[in-house]
Structure formats: structure tokens, C-alpha cells
Design a protein around this motif. Structure first.
Motif, PDB file in Angstrom:
ATOM      1  N   PRO A 195     -15.136  26.738  -9.296  1.00 11.18           N
ATOM      2  CA  PRO A 195     -15.700  25.001  -9.689  1.00 11.18           C
ATOM      3  C   PRO A 195     -16.006  24.450  -8.594  1.00 11.18           C
ATOM      4  N   ILE A 196     -17.106  23.482  -8.941  1.00 10.89           N
ATOM      5  CA  ILE A 196     -17.277  22.405  -7.701  1.00 10.89           C
ATOM      6  C   ILE A 196     -15.797  21.763  -7.238  1.00 10.89           C
ATOM      7  N   ALA A 197     -16.167  21.625  -5.774  1.00 11.23           N
ATOM      8  CA  ALA A 197     -14.724  20.868  -5.348  1.00 11.23           C
ATOM      9  C   ALA A 197     -15.085  19.431  -5.541  1.00 11.23           C
ATOM     10  N   MET A 198     -13.965  18.744  -6.117  1.00 11.72           N
ATOM     11  CA  MET A 198     -13.846  17.287  -5.698  1.00 11.72           C
ATOM     12  C   MET A 198     -14.452  16.669  -4.541  1.00 11.72           C
ATOM     13  N   ARG A 207     -22.961   8.983  -0.658  1.00  8.10           N
ATOM     14  CA  ARG A 207     -24.399   9.003  -0.343  1.00  8.10           C
ATOM     15  C   ARG A 207     -25.294   8.227  -1.169  1.00  8.10           C
ATOM     16  N   LEU A 208     -24.959   8.102  -2.581  1.00  6.93           N
ATOM     17  CA  LEU A 208     -25.530   7.458  -3.634  1.00  6.93           C
ATOM     18  C   LEU A 208     -24.940   5.938  -3.701  1.00  6.93           C
ATOM     19  N   ALA A 209     -23.562   5.672  -3.278  1.00  5.90           N
ATOM     20  CA  ALA A 209     -22.968   4.315  -3.167  1.00  5.90           C
ATOM     21  C   ALA A 209     -22.651   4.034  -1.952  1.00  5.90           C
ATOM     22  N   PRO A 210     -23.628   3.625  -1.148  1.00  9.28           N
ATOM     23  CA  PRO A 210     -23.044   3.461   0.508  1.00  9.28           C
ATOM     24  C   PRO A 210     -22.163   2.355   0.837  1.00  9.28           C
ATOM     25  N   ARG A 211     -22.270   1.292  -0.262  1.00  6.48           N
ATOM     26  CA  ARG A 211     -21.755  -0.025  -0.258  1.00  6.48           C
ATOM     27  C   ARG A 211     -21.971  -1.056  -1.294  1.00  6.48           C
ATOM     28  N   ASN A 212     -20.974  -1.881  -1.430  1.00 12.33           N
ATOM     29  CA  ASN A 212     -21.117  -2.842  -2.613  1.00 12.33           C
ATOM     30  C   ASN A 212     -21.493  -2.521  -3.921  1.00 12.33           C
ATOM     31  N   HIS A 213     -20.951  -1.298  -4.386  1.00 11.33           N
ATOM     32  CA  HIS A 213     -21.135  -0.831  -5.661  1.00 11.33           C
ATOM     33  C   HIS A 213     -19.666  -0.842  -6.385  1.00 11.33           C
ATOM     34  N   LEU A 214     -19.875  -0.787  -7.596  1.00  6.55           N
ATOM     35  CA  LEU A 214     -18.604  -0.604  -8.532  1.00  6.55           C
ATOM     36  C   LEU A 214     -18.866   0.929  -8.902  1.00  6.55           C
ATOM     37  N   VAL A 215     -17.635   1.753  -8.330  1.00  6.15           N
ATOM     38  CA  VAL A 215     -17.527   3.124  -8.652  1.00  6.15           C
ATOM     39  C   VAL A 215     -16.457   3.442  -9.529  1.00  6.15           C
ATOM     40  N   LEU A 216     -16.722   4.036 -10.701  1.00 10.36           N
ATOM     41  CA  LEU A 216     -15.670   4.519 -11.485  1.00 10.36           C
ATOM     42  C   LEU A 216     -15.613   6.072 -11.643  1.00 10.36           C
ATOM     43  N   ILE A 217     -14.377   6.492 -11.336  1.00 11.81           N
ATOM     44  CA  ILE A 217     -14.244   8.101 -11.331  1.00 11.81           C
ATOM     45  C   ILE A 217     -13.210   8.509 -12.576  1.00 11.81           C
ATOM     46  N   PHE A 218     -13.743   9.475 -13.252  1.00 17.11           N
ATOM     47  CA  PHE A 218     -12.919   9.593 -14.571  1.00 17.11           C
ATOM     48  C   PHE A 218     -12.786  11.139 -14.350  1.00 17.11           C
ATOM     49  N   SER A 219     -11.392  11.594 -14.103  1.00 18.96           N
ATOM     50  CA  SER A 219     -10.997  12.834 -13.685  1.00 18.96           C
ATOM     51  C   SER A 219      -9.564  13.166 -13.768  1.00 18.96           C
ATOM     52  N   ASP A 220      -9.322  14.382 -14.104  1.00 19.29           N
ATOM     53  CA  ASP A 220      -7.851  14.655 -13.828  1.00 19.29           C
ATOM     54  C   ASP A 220      -7.195  14.985 -12.482  1.00 19.29           C
ATOM     55  N   PHE A 221      -8.296  14.945 -11.559  1.00 19.59           N
ATOM     56  CA  PHE A 221      -8.092  14.965  -9.934  1.00 19.59           C
ATOM     57  C   PHE A 221      -7.021  16.390  -9.922  1.00 19.59           C
ATOM     58  N   ASP A 222      -7.629  17.596 -10.483  1.00 16.77           N
ATOM     59  CA  ASP A 222      -6.884  18.730 -10.499  1.00 16.77           C
ATOM     60  C   ASP A 222      -6.663  19.191  -9.124  1.00 16.77           C
ATOM     61  N   ILE A 223      -7.344  19.144  -8.287  1.00 16.99           N
ATOM     62  CA  ILE A 223      -6.888  19.630  -6.848  1.00 16.99           C
ATOM     63  C   ILE A 223      -7.562  18.754  -5.758  1.00 16.99           C
ATOM     64  N   VAL A 224      -6.640  18.053  -4.950  1.00 21.32           N
ATOM     65  CA  VAL A 224      -6.836  17.001  -3.977  1.00 21.32           C
ATOM     66  C   VAL A 224      -5.944  17.389  -2.684  1.00 21.32           C
ATOM     67  N   ASP A 225      -6.780  17.171  -1.503  1.00 22.58           N
ATOM     68  CA  ASP A 225      -6.162  17.541  -0.407  1.00 22.58           C
ATOM     69  C   ASP A 225      -6.357  16.246   0.681  1.00 22.58           C
ATOM     70  N   GLU A 226      -6.271  16.438   1.787  1.00 23.70           N
ATOM     71  CA  GLU A 226      -6.464  15.344   2.689  1.00 23.70           C
ATOM     72  C   GLU A 226      -7.853  14.956   2.792  1.00 23.70           C
ATOM     73  N   THR A 227      -8.845  15.819   2.847  1.00 22.00           N
ATOM     74  CA  THR A 227     -10.113  15.460   2.749  1.00 22.00           C
ATOM     75  C   THR A 227     -10.414  14.364   1.573  1.00 22.00           C
ATOM     76  N   ALA A 286       2.742  18.942 -11.421  1.00 20.33           N
ATOM     77  CA  ALA A 286       2.300  18.047 -12.254  1.00 20.33           C
ATOM     78  C   ALA A 286       2.564  16.526 -11.484  1.00 20.33           C
ATOM     79  N   LYS A 287       3.861  16.456 -11.328  1.00 22.90           N
ATOM     80  CA  LYS A 287       4.460  15.213 -10.365  1.00 22.90           C
ATOM     81  C   LYS A 287       3.621  15.044  -8.956  1.00 22.90           C
TER      82      LYS A 287
END
Length: 328
Positions: A195-198, A207-227, A286-287
């Protein structure tokens, strides 16, 4: 082939419809998402929030709202607020000068929706992918109704559609179409792919929201790391960032004494949750993911909308926004 690749990138690829009428708890189409418009009226993403809203300052950082545009530098007038005086220019010229700003007429919003196979799961009411799609559509309709520009990024395992924010019904429809198309690509017989990485998606958001945007992210954030954390922190510094954490009670609290068959579409394995070590490992996984998201909320002041696939999307969105009587 090139034409199909271009349509996938722009979110205009049309999935093959399944035989018979689709169950809206499993998949959503464009007409289903459009029917949510009337129910989005009372939801608000403006800086002034009801006292019970998770976006209220008592719960997390306040939404900053629309920014300010520099208008002019002019001589000070007796009616001007002294706080607007530009002291450097005043010292250089020897006469008082003020900086004049006007509020932006609107604020661009980018709605990011995860429609990868990890979201194609549900044990009570909806698939997580359906809950994410419905909540994203509700947000898009309300933001458009507020007069702000709306666009988004919709991504699946192999597709990523970008719709730049615009104050037009055409941009709103393009976003909803990409969302319905991506949701329609999810099915039990889908091939197993990487799958495409988060992190790749978050780079597109930056790139699309460099500043002063409202950004809403809907996800289960299945795989996250330090990046992922670094990218999230950067987005929150330059924008108003809200995370819609979509979960399912089955995965959050794995029941005991069950044998579960899991598959990636090619291979399958049986998991015995009655085994103490196996059950503990699944709970800790999960926790750990939930702890990471809540840690971002604490450290970066990012509001988190806890969304459950076990509840009606409209009711819980209204409840999270502090609308009285949203749940019965």
C-alpha cells in the motif's frame, strides 16, 4: 494504459460496480455521499466552537481561522489602534506609521481520506472505510457551505487523487467522486499489494497545503513511524490540523477465546486469541498505535476526532462538535 494511469492519478477512474445493490455499510457511492449534504448543516469548523466541541480551546488548540493579508503601510491616524503601529518604520521616518491588514475572504481546506485495504474492516456497523468517507463528505459539505475553498487527497493502496482547494461546486464534486471511486475499489477479492505509505501522502499534503490551511485527515493511521511524526509536526505548525482517528471496537479490544482467520488475498493464517501471549501482543499493537496519536495531541496540540466504525457517522460527528442532542 497511459490513459488509465492518468485517470487514477486524478481520481476519475471508475470502479467496476459489484453485482446487485451495494450495502452502504460496506461501500458507498456518489449518490450516497451527496445525500449527506443536508445533514452537515449544523457541523462547524470555524474558530468559534460550542463548549462541548473537541475543537474548543478547552480540549485542544483553538482553530486559528482565516489569516490576514497585508494591505498597506500608511501614516498613523488618531482613530487607529496603537498596537498596529510599525515601530521600525516610525523610527526610520520620524513619523508614526501603521500596518493595515485585511482578513482573508476564505480559507482553503484540504481533506485527506484513507481508503486503503487496512480500512476495509468492520465488526459492528460500518467498514472503517465507509465511516471515513462519510465523515469526510460531511466535513466537505459544511466547509463549502461556510464559503471556504475545499479540496482533498484521497488515497488507496495503489491510487492517490489530488483535488486542489477551490470555492466551487465542481471541486466539491470532484472530491466526492474521487472518494466514491476509491471506496468502490475496496473488496474482499482485491489483490495483495504494497500500500501507499502514509508518509508519502503527508508529503503531498505539505506540498498542497504549505501554510494557513485547514487540514483534516481521516485514517486509522495503520503504520506510523518517526518520519510520520516529523511530517505531522510540520503540518501542525503551519496549518490548522485535525486528525480523524477511525477505529473499530473489535481491533481496539480483541475478544478472547476466538479463532480468527486472516488473509492478505493470497495466504491465510489462523490466530487463536485464546492464547494469552497472542492476545497480549495484539492488544499492545493496537494500544501502541493509539498512544502515538494521543501523544501527538498532547505534544503538538492537535485536535483528535475519535471516530468509531460501530456508530452512525452523522450522530458522532455532531456529538464531537458539541451539538446538543446529537446522541440518544
Amino acid at each position: 494504459m497511459e490513459d488509465k494511469a492518468a485517470r487514477i492519478r486524478t481520481g476519475t477512474v471508475t470502479p467496476i460496480p459489484p453485482p446487485g445493490r451495494a450495502d452502504p455499510r460496506i461501500s458507498v457511492d456518489l449518490s450516497h455521499l451527496r445525500r449527506l449534504e443536508a445533514q452537515a448543516k449544523r457541523i462547524s469548523f470555524m474558530p468559534r466552537q460550542p463548549s462541548g466541541s473537541v475543537l474548543n480551546g478547552r480540549h485542544a488548540s483553538r482553530l486559528r481561522g482565516r489569516g490576514l493579508n497585508f494591505e498597506e503601510l500608511r501614516d498613523y491616524l488618531p482613530s487607529d489602534d496603537i498596537r498596529s503601529i510599525d515601530w521600525k518604520v516610525t523610527a526610520r521616518t520620524g513619523t508614526p506609521h501603521v500596518r493595515v491588514y485585511t482578513e482573508e475572504r476564505d480559507r482553503p481546506t484540504l481533506i485527506v481520506v484513507d481508503q486503503r485495504m487496512s480500512m476495509f474492516f468492520g465488526s459492528v456497523l460500518n467498514m472503517k472505510s465507509v465511516t471515513a468517507a462519510e465523515c469526510a463528505a460531511l466535513a466537505a459539505f459544511r466547509i463549502f457551505d461556510q464559503g471556504d475553498r475545499v479540496g482533498g487527497i484521497v488515497f488507496g493502496d495503489e491510487m492517490l487523487a489530488e483535488i486542489r482547494p477551490a470555492r466551487s461546486r465542481h471541486a466539491l464534486t470532484a472530491f466526492l467522486t474521487a472518494l466514491a471511486d476509491a471506496n468502490g475499489l475496496l473488496h474482499a477479492d482485491a489483490p495483495s499489494v504494497e500500500p501507499i505509505a502514509m508518509n508519502r501522502v503527508l508529503e503531498s499534503v505539505a506540498r498542497l497545503a504549505p501554510r494557513n490551511h485547514l487540514v483534516l485527515i481521516f485514517s486509522d493511521f495503520d503504520i506510523v513511524d518517526e518520519t510520520t511524526e516529523r511530517l505531522i509536526a510540520g503540518l501542525s505548525r503551519r496549518n490548522d490540523l485535525v486528525l480523524g482517528l477511525v477505529s473499530d471496537p473489535y481491533s481496539d479490544d480483541m475478544p478472547r477465546e476466538q479463532r480468527i482467520v486472516v488473509s492478505d488475498g493470497t495466504l491465510q493464517a489462523e490466530i487463536n486469541t485464546g492464547d494469552q501471549q497472542t492476545h497480549r501482543s495484539l492488544r499492545e499493537f493496537a494500544k501502541g498505535r493509539l498512544a502515538s496519536i494521543l501523544d501527538w495531541q498532547r505534544r503538538f496540540g492537535i485536535p483528535v476526532l475519535p471516530l468509531s466504525a460501530a456508530e452512525d457517522s452523522v450522530a458522532q460527528m455532531r456529538h464531537l462538535m458539541g451539538i446538543a442532542g446529537a446522541r440518544r
